[in-house]
Design an enzyme around this catalytic site. Structure first.
Site, mmCIF file in Angstrom:
data_model
loop_
_atom_site.group_PDB
_atom_site.id
_atom_site.type_symbol
_atom_site.label_atom_id
_atom_site.label_comp_id
_atom_site.label_asym_id
_atom_site.label_seq_id
_atom_site.Cartn_x
_atom_site.Cartn_y
_atom_site.Cartn_z
ATOM 1 N NE ARG A 287 -5.681 -5.473 -1.315
ATOM 2 C CZ ARG A 287 -4.929 -5.089 -0.306
ATOM 3 N NH1 ARG A 287 -5.456 -4.861 0.867
ATOM 4 N NH2 ARG A 287 -3.624 -4.928 -0.481
ATOM 5 C CD GLU B 130 1.675 -0.598 6.551
ATOM 6 O OE1 GLU B 130 0.673 -1.041 5.965
ATOM 7 O OE2 GLU B 130 1.816 -0.631 7.794
HETATM 8 O O1 LIG Z 1 -1.273 4.034 1.918
HETATM 9 P P1 LIG Z 1 -0.203 3.146 1.358
HETATM 10 O O2 LIG Z 1 0.939 2.916 2.304
HETATM 11 O O3 LIG Z 1 0.290 3.646 0.039
HETATM 12 O O4 LIG Z 1 -0.828 1.697 1.131
HETATM 13 C C1 LIG Z 1 -2.138 1.474 0.719
HETATM 14 C C2 LIG Z 1 -2.221 0.598 -0.494
HETATM 15 O O5 LIG Z 1 -1.613 -0.690 -0.244
HETATM 16 C C3 LIG Z 1 -2.523 -1.706 -0.674
HETATM 17 O O6 LIG Z 1 -2.371 -2.038 -2.004
HETATM 18 P P2 LIG Z 1 -1.170 -2.909 -2.591
HETATM 19 O O7 LIG Z 1 -0.141 -1.979 -3.119
HETATM 20 O O8 LIG Z 1 -0.761 -3.929 -1.599
HETATM 21 O O9 LIG Z 1 -1.802 -3.536 -3.875
HETATM 22 P P3 LIG Z 1 -2.879 -4.640 -4.201
HETATM 23 O O10 LIG Z 1 -4.229 -4.029 -3.858
HETATM 24 O O11 LIG Z 1 -2.680 -4.788 -5.664
HETATM 25 O O12 LIG Z 1 -2.599 -5.871 -3.400
HETATM 26 C C4 LIG Z 1 -3.887 -1.094 -0.443
HETATM 27 O O13 LIG Z 1 -4.891 -1.752 -1.202
HETATM 28 C C5 LIG Z 1 -3.678 0.337 -0.869
HETATM 29 O O14 LIG Z 1 -3.857 0.494 -2.267
HETATM 30 N N1 LIG Z 2 -1.791 -3.185 6.748
HETATM 31 C C1 LIG Z 2 -2.313 -3.307 5.518
HETATM 32 N N2 LIG Z 2 -3.311 -4.178 5.277
HETATM 33 C C2 LIG Z 2 -3.844 -4.288 4.038
HETATM 34 N N3 LIG Z 2 -3.427 -3.583 2.984
HETATM 35 C C3 LIG Z 2 -2.445 -2.703 3.194
HETATM 36 N N4 LIG Z 2 -1.838 -1.822 2.358
HETATM 37 C C4 LIG Z 2 -0.907 -1.165 3.055
HETATM 38 N N5 LIG Z 2 -0.878 -1.558 4.333
HETATM 39 C C5 LIG Z 2 -1.842 -2.525 4.444
#
Ligand SMILES: O=P(O)(O)OC[C@H]1O[C@H](OP(=O)(O)OP(=O)(O)O)[C@H](O)[C@@H]1O
Ligand SMILES: Nc1ncnc2[nH]cnc12
Length: 175
Positions: free
Chosen positions: A64, A101
């Site tokens: 994202r 997370e």
């Molecule tokens: O602070 P954190 O606990 O590390 O989580 C945050 C990350 O989680 C989500 O990405 P995700 O890994 O779901 O990937 P995506 O954008 O490819 O769906 C979000 O876009 C952040 O990059």
């Molecule tokens: N709660 C949340 N919503 C969207 N993206 C995330 N990446 C990690 N935690 C998330």
């Protein structure tokens, strides 16, 4: 449209991608060009008025962070460098494993993405535990990049992810 109206477009989806996670879905913003314009202008105005140095590279985190990183880079006349999940980038890469997370992942950058002493900002949609952003920061530092700021659309304050980061943070919305 103002930035609070942009915030109102973010949709909370319970139990995605796992039970117990309140997922913040930013895609409704991208259905509305005026909302995207407001968001990008907010980010670039923030950078121009708060960071005096020239930004050389905007680093966006898969997936994202790729939605706004290249547009912000274009407006700043900076280059854009992607941080991607393992196995997606061709050529020589450097790697960092991290916990987020809802799971564990591995990030990579191409080894010619950033030069020594370049000024960098790191952009992503959201900071939760901070594992993702912190791993991206490690990669940038391995290249000798100078991280001027992390920018997030949303900060999940209770998870206190910013404590893992060693550079200033700007979060547009705190949740
Ligand atoms: O602070 P954190 O606990 O590390 O989580 C945050 C990350 O989680 C989500 O990405 P995700 O890994 O779901 O990937 P995506 O954008 O490819 O769906 C979000 O876009 C952040 O990059
Ligand atoms: N709660 C949340 N919503 C969207 N993206 C995330 N990446 C990690 N935690 C998330």
């Amino acid at each position: 449209m103002d930035i609070q109206e942009v915030r109102s477009l973010i949709k909370i989806i319970p139990d995605f991608p796992q039970k117990g996670i309140l997922f913040q879905d930013i895609f409704p913003i991208f259905r509305n060009p005026k909302a995207v314009e407001t968001l990008i202008t907010h980010i670039t105005d923030h950078i121009v008025s708060n960071i005096k140095e020239k930004i050389d590279v905007v680093v966006g985190l898969e997936a994202r962070g790729f939605l706004f990183g290249p547009i912000v880079a274009l407006r700043l006349n900076a280059s854009f460098a992607p941080v991607r999940k393992r196995g997606k980038l061709p050529g020589n890469t450097i790697t960092a494993e991290y916990q987020k997370e809802y799971g564990v992942d591995v990030f990579e950058m191409q080894d010619d993405a950033i030069k020594q002493n370049q000024n960098v900002i790191i952009i992503d949609d959201l900071i939760a535990t901070g594992g993702t952003a912190s791993a991206a920061g490690e990669l940038v530092k391995k290249f000798g990049g100078n991280i001027l700021e992390y920018i997030f659309l949303i900060e999940l304050v209770e998870l206190d992810g910013c404590r893992k980061l060693k550079s200033p943070v700007y979060s547009i919305f705190k949740s």
